[in-house]
Motif scaffolding. Structure first.
Motif, PDB file in Angstrom:
ATOM      1  N   ILE A  22      41.754 -13.887  77.178  1.00  0.00           N
ATOM      2  CA  ILE A  22      40.435 -13.252  77.042  1.00  0.00           C
ATOM      3  C   ILE A  22      40.565 -11.734  77.053  1.00  0.00           C
ATOM      4  O   ILE A  22      39.940 -11.028  76.247  1.00  0.00           O
ATOM      5  CB  ILE A  22      39.505 -13.735  78.180  1.00  0.00           C
ATOM      6  N   LEU A  23      41.406 -11.222  77.968  1.00  0.00           N
ATOM      7  CA  LEU A  23      41.568  -9.773  78.073  1.00  0.00           C
ATOM      8  C   LEU A  23      42.170  -9.188  76.793  1.00  0.00           C
ATOM      9  O   LEU A  23      41.757  -8.116  76.335  1.00  0.00           O
ATOM     10  CB  LEU A  23      42.447  -9.435  79.277  1.00  0.00           C
ATOM     11  N   SER A  24      43.127  -9.894  76.192  1.00  0.00           N
ATOM     12  CA  SER A  24      43.701  -9.430  74.929  1.00  0.00           C
ATOM     13  C   SER A  24      42.624  -9.322  73.856  1.00  0.00           C
ATOM     14  O   SER A  24      42.582  -8.353  73.076  1.00  0.00           O
ATOM     15  CB  SER A  24      44.795 -10.397  74.464  1.00  0.00           C
ATOM     16  N   SER A  25      41.750 -10.327  73.827  1.00  0.00           N
ATOM     17  CA  SER A  25      40.668 -10.314  72.842  1.00  0.00           C
ATOM     18  C   SER A  25      39.678  -9.198  73.120  1.00  0.00           C
ATOM     19  O   SER A  25      39.202  -8.511  72.190  1.00  0.00           O
ATOM     20  CB  SER A  25      39.951 -11.671  72.849  1.00  0.00           C
ATOM     21  N   VAL A  26      39.367  -9.009  74.400  1.00  0.00           N
ATOM     22  CA  VAL A  26      38.433  -7.938  74.782  1.00  0.00           C
ATOM     23  C   VAL A  26      39.023  -6.568  74.438  1.00  0.00           C
ATOM     24  O   VAL A  26      38.306  -5.663  73.978  1.00  0.00           O
ATOM     25  CB  VAL A  26      38.094  -8.031  76.280  1.00  0.00           C
ATOM     26  N   ILE A  27      40.329  -6.408  74.641  1.00  0.00           N
ATOM     27  CA  ILE A  27      40.992  -5.139  74.302  1.00  0.00           C
ATOM     28  C   ILE A  27      40.832  -4.840  72.815  1.00  0.00           C
ATOM     29  O   ILE A  27      40.504  -3.707  72.418  1.00  0.00           O
ATOM     30  CB  ILE A  27      42.482  -5.200  74.699  1.00  0.00           C
ATOM     31  N   LEU A  28      41.065  -5.856  71.981  1.00  0.00           N
ATOM     32  CA  LEU A  28      40.910  -5.650  70.538  1.00  0.00           C
ATOM     33  C   LEU A  28      39.473  -5.291  70.174  1.00  0.00           C
ATOM     34  O   LEU A  28      39.221  -4.372  69.387  1.00  0.00           O
ATOM     35  CB  LEU A  28      41.342  -6.907  69.783  1.00  0.00           C
ATOM     36  N   LEU A  29      38.524  -6.044  70.743  1.00  0.00           N
ATOM     37  CA  LEU A  29      37.119  -5.756  70.454  1.00  0.00           C
ATOM     38  C   LEU A  29      36.741  -4.352  70.921  1.00  0.00           C
ATOM     39  O   LEU A  29      36.029  -3.609  70.231  1.00  0.00           O
ATOM     40  CB  LEU A  29      36.220  -6.789  71.135  1.00  0.00           C
ATOM     41  N   THR A  30      37.216  -3.998  72.108  1.00  0.00           N
ATOM     42  CA  THR A  30      36.840  -2.711  72.697  1.00  0.00           C
ATOM     43  C   THR A  30      37.421  -1.537  71.911  1.00  0.00           C
ATOM     44  O   THR A  30      36.701  -0.600  71.534  1.00  0.00           O
ATOM     45  CB  THR A  30      37.314  -2.645  74.157  1.00  0.00           C
ATOM     46  N   PHE A  31      38.709  -1.569  71.672  1.00  0.00           N
ATOM     47  CA  PHE A  31      39.371  -0.412  71.052  1.00  0.00           C
ATOM     48  C   PHE A  31      39.214  -0.365  69.534  1.00  0.00           C
ATOM     49  O   PHE A  31      39.207   0.723  68.945  1.00  0.00           O
ATOM     50  CB  PHE A  31      40.855  -0.400  71.413  1.00  0.00           C
ATOM     51  N   MET A  32      39.091  -1.529  68.909  1.00  0.00           N
ATOM     52  CA  MET A  32      39.062  -1.542  67.446  1.00  0.00           C
ATOM     53  C   MET A  32      37.646  -1.520  66.867  1.00  0.00           C
ATOM     54  O   MET A  32      37.463  -1.157  65.701  1.00  0.00           O
ATOM     55  CB  MET A  32      39.816  -2.768  66.913  1.00  0.00           C
TER      56      MET A  32
END
Length: 683
Positions: A654-664
């Motif tokens: 989930i955190l990996s996905s959130v990182i992508l959503l957040t930064f990208m």
């Protein structure tokens, strides 16, 4: 006066044989001692060593000959197969030779199963045995007809009938139902048999729903005072004595006690063991043989001699001679000998109708399956039984009734194979987060598609943003595959889902970074979208081919990972010899991609960010790298338990996905908000 030398010679020869005779001492259980003279009389017909004579010793208890082997004078003893687990050091195993192999081949499943229960393996994994079957034994229900008119067939029947029974014993010590629970062995037999009778699956384990139902059942019998403390703490011999006194109404005990109960002067009936009301067909009884084994003593006789004596006493020829004797009231271990005897007056001595129906539905090889510790199979069940007996069964009658649920839960910890249930709090929370993540990703997807012509979106290559969002959706959804009991479908789907999630999301990020480096290195490598799609698609295709080969040749399957007596849980794992190689191949490929992605992120970190997102891409790669490393470490630490592993692994996904959503995406949407759509018309 002329002397006749022939009689004198005969007497001298007989005296010589008497002096030279080898006396083999056999410890025989008390309930079989009525056969001592019969066995001696028939032994000479099969004795391979004419100089051997038998002497029988009846120990104070069945177990004494094995437990106190240093003080006993027996060379051979009757044993329960379970004793080979706890007291194998007091016995001498012998070779599983061709003669024994022929017996197994000739007499089929029951004899083969009895042999498996007494088989061990030496350091070279060669088969050895602790003894040979002498008699066949199994459990039945004895009913005191003076105290009960109805005979239960299910545990539900027992509970209902018991509610109507009138207890008139002095001091209120009459037990409505009694079975052997006062030691590890009795607990094992009764529990395994109960689980077998709660399962419609022949290949049941002692983990799972059947075990849980059996535990609930025994606790319910305790709560309803159908068990009482006195009989709970009695062994099989004491139960027989209590039944003879009239202190037990329904007794579950071995069929071998039938011959001694007939001397009690009590009217009783015999029926099959109890089962669950949901079990299809008749109840299943556990098969147990009474074996003859060699005791390990400092003054023991030749092992070869004792092995031959055991072979003679347990041979089919000798057992047939016993069956034909009017004193014999036991069940032979050879099925064909029993079937032949059914046609004779043997059935006037034993209850052939009942015994035949039970023999046709025996559960065999249960000790070999669940408790053998021989270096070939595992000892997990044996450890679990020992630990749960010491910590719960011995103390259960000291538990207050209002704490019965606590006792039930405690026992369940030993026998329940754990997995993350949909009703578990971690599953509800993680599942909820995943659903929210999917919803947010769909909203982001909608906004991205709607503003696909905006400058800030077009600069980021909308096609790869779409792939990234699809990968994120799959990643959020993959968490759901870790909830619920694993099956072959789930274990097959998991690696496919993870490869797609990582391939679509991270490869999109990877090729975007790769394009930045190529452009600012002024390289001749083509980096238009169609070529980047070809590069990333080739890598993803390679990974999918590996997953496909993995699935086709040696897919992962649900297994039980054993950590300790109270910690064992379901997981998907490679069980064949090829699966691990496919898994390592994928790990190596993705590790290379991650490492190269980090290298690219470092190389482009100072490039003008308004144009190429280099900083946010770098942050995304670093974040995902950290999450993947944590997840890899956690997956290798079994001792954390299934819930902790599930929580950490799910949160990393989930955190990996959130990182992508957040930064990208958030920076892009912020620019959209600040500048409007900033659409550039497409010419």
């Amino acid at each position: 006066m002329k002397m006749n030398i022939i009689p004198l010679f005969s007497i001298t020869f007989l005296l010589f044989l008497k002096i030279q005779a080898e006396v083999v001492k056999v410890c025989i259980w008390k309930r079989y001692s009525y056969l001592n003279e019969t066995i001696k009389a028939n032994f000479n017909n099969v004795n391979s060593n004419p100089g051997v004579q038998l002497e029988f010793i009846v120990p104070d208890s069945d177990f004494n000959a094995i437990e106190r082997v240093t003080s006993t004078t027996c060379d051979i003893a009757m044993i329960d197969p379970f004793w080979a687990l706890s007291n194998g050091g007091n016995m001498i195993p012998f070779s599983y030779d061709n003669d024994i192999l022929e017996r197994v081949k000739e007499d089929g499943e029951i004899y083969s199963g009895l042999m498996e229960d007494i088989t061990v393996y030496d350091e070279n994994k060669n088969k050895e045995i602790y003894g040979l079957p002498f008699f066949l034994d199994f459990g039945i229900i004895y009913t005191n007809q003076a105290k009960a008119n109805n005979v239960p067939t299910t545990y539900e029947d027992l509970i209902n009938i018991s509610s109507t029974l009138q207890i008139d014993s002095t001091f209120g010590r009459t037990a409505k139902y009694a079975c052997h629970f006062n030691d590890h062995r009795g607990y094992y037999y009764n529990f395994v048999e109960a689980v077998a009778n709660f399962s419609n699956n022949e290949n049941f384990t002692l983990y799972g729903d059947e075990a849980g139902e059996a535990i609930k059942n025994f606790v319910k019998l305790f709560e309803n005072e159908i068990f009482n403390e006195k009989e709970w703490n009695s062994d099989a011999d004491l139960l027989k004595d209590g039944f003879c006194r009239g202190d037990i109404i329904y007794m579950k005990n071995w069929v071998s006690y039938d011959s001694t109960l007939k001397d009690c002067g009590i009217n009783y009936s015999k029926t099959r063991v109890l089962k669950s009301g949901t079990l299809k067909g008749d109840s299943k009884a556990l098969a147990r043989a009474v074996y003859l084994a060699i005791l390990k003593r400092s003054n023991t006789k030749s092992t070869d001699l004792l092995v031959q004596v055991i072979k003679d006493l347990t041979s089919k020829k000798f057992i047939e001679s016993l069956v034909n004797n009017i004193n014999y009231k036991e069940i032979p271990p050879y099925l064909d000998v029993y079937n032949n005897a059914v046609q004779t007056e043997y059935c006037t001595r034993v209850d052939c109708n009942l015994y035949t129906s039970i023999i046709n539905n025996l559960y065999v090889s249960h000790i070999a399956k669940f408790s053998r510790d021989d270096g070939v199979t595992n000892k997990h069940f044996s450890d679990i039984f020992s630990d749960s007996y010491e910590h719960y069964i011995k103390e259960i009658y000291k538990t207050k009734k209002n704490e019965a649920d606590k006792a039930k839960d405690g026992l369940s910890n030993y026998f329940e194979n754990k997995y993350v249930k949909w009703t578990d709090i971690p599953a509800i929370i993680i599942g909820g987060i995943s659903v929210v993540g999917i919803i947010i990703t769909l909203v982001v997807f909608f906004i991205t598609v709607k503003n696909r012509n905006a400058l800030v979106i077009r600069r980021s290559s909308p096609l790869f943003l779409y792939f990234m969002l699809i990968g994120i959706l799959i990643a959020f959804g993959s968490v759901i595959t870790y909830i619920g009991k694993p099956n072959e479908i789930i274990c097959t789907v998991r690696p496919v889902v993870i490869v797609l999630a990582f391939g679509l999301s991270f490869l999109a990020l990877f090729v975007k970074t790769f394009r930045i480096k190529v452009i600012f290195d002024k390289s001749d490598i083509k980096v238009q979208d169609k070529y980047l799609l070809l590069y990333s698609g080739s890598i993803l295709l390679l990974e999918l081919i590996i997953v496909g080969a993995w699935t086709f040749l040696d897919r992962m399957k649900p297994v039980i990972r054993y950590i300790g007596t109270k910690m064992h849980y379901y997981t998907c794992s490679n069980v064949g010899k090829y699966g691990t190689y496919f898994q390592y191949a994928l790990l190596v490929i993705n590790a290379i991609i991650l490492l190269y992605g980090c290298y690219l992120a470092i190389k482009v970190k100072d490039v003008y960010s308004d144009y190429n997102e280099s900083k946010v891409i770098g942050l995304s790669i670093y974040g995902i790298m950290i999450c993947m490393i944590i997840q890899l470490i956690i997956s290798a630490v079994d001792s954390l338990g299934h819930s902790v592993i599930f929580i950490i692994q799910s949160l990393m996904i989930i955190l990996s996905s959130v990182i992508l959503l957040t930064f990208m995406f958030i920076p892009k949407f912020w620019k959209l908000h600040m500048t409007g759509s900033s659409q550039t018309p497409i010419l």
